[in-house]
Motif scaffolding. Sequence first.
Motif: not given
Length: 313
Positions: A12, A41, A194, A221
Amino acid sequence: MKRNLFVTSNRLGDAVLTTGILHYLIKQEPDIPVTVICGTIPADIFAAIPQVERVITLRKEKYNRHWIKAAIKAGPHFWNRIVDYRGSIFSIMPARHRHIWTGGDDTVHKTVANARLIGVDHAIPPLIIPSAADLAKTVRLLNLQTDKRPILALAPTANFDQKQWHHENFLNLAKTLTGESGVLHGARIAILGAPGEEEQAMPVVEGLPSDQIINLVGKTTPLEAACYLSHASLFVGNDSGLMHSAVAVGIPTVGLFGIGKPVVYGPSGKHTLLIKGAPEGQPIHLPPRGDNDVLPLSRVSREIEAFFNSLSQ
């Protein structure tokens, strides 16, 4: 028809740090659709960009089979432009313009190194632009129309435990910043993390009044997290993808660093503050011991308060 190919990270943080590059290229070539290749991701962040025609996601497999599958999905093209931050199989694909990553530089920030790859001589900061519909959704979910309290966003997790400032410190920092004499007196506190990081973050969630907490850990998300962050008055977190997402949506961002590469990955740009442990490069996850800590609560609180007050000057 001309098409551009943009290959970015599975992780990420590194992926978010390339978002500004993609927006820059789209601005230069607005009529050329883009195919993005990235991990699962960060995929929704790129899929939300209107000029992105499609996103091909990668799940790592043995013998680099994931790259072969991605190449098949991408199809045979003579690309107008390939920008490849992975130095992948796509670096040998036919293209009119080619920008291929060959290695990092630990002496400059990633936003500078990323920009150099496409021939730009200044930093290009990350950029996430949530849609009006996504922002409206989070306004409803946060009840912002009736609850006018400011929001302090905290990300007490990271992908490596020794990068995580101890949860007791985050808990006490939240109380200090939102307390009677705090710079965000009475603020609600959004806790982000997360999926799979719930255990790391729950001591902070459970240690604060329920009417003050917005528990988003494992519930968003990356794009949804960015939308929530857009409404925050201040972000404080460890070296993580969420920290870069906070920078990318333009809110005041504080990054806490012990182990890691603050020169490369610290929060960079306007309205950011990097606080490094002393001595540098030491773990910050140990239970607090007062001013003898690598990153003591008293110092962090003081620097954040001074930083936040400076924003209004």
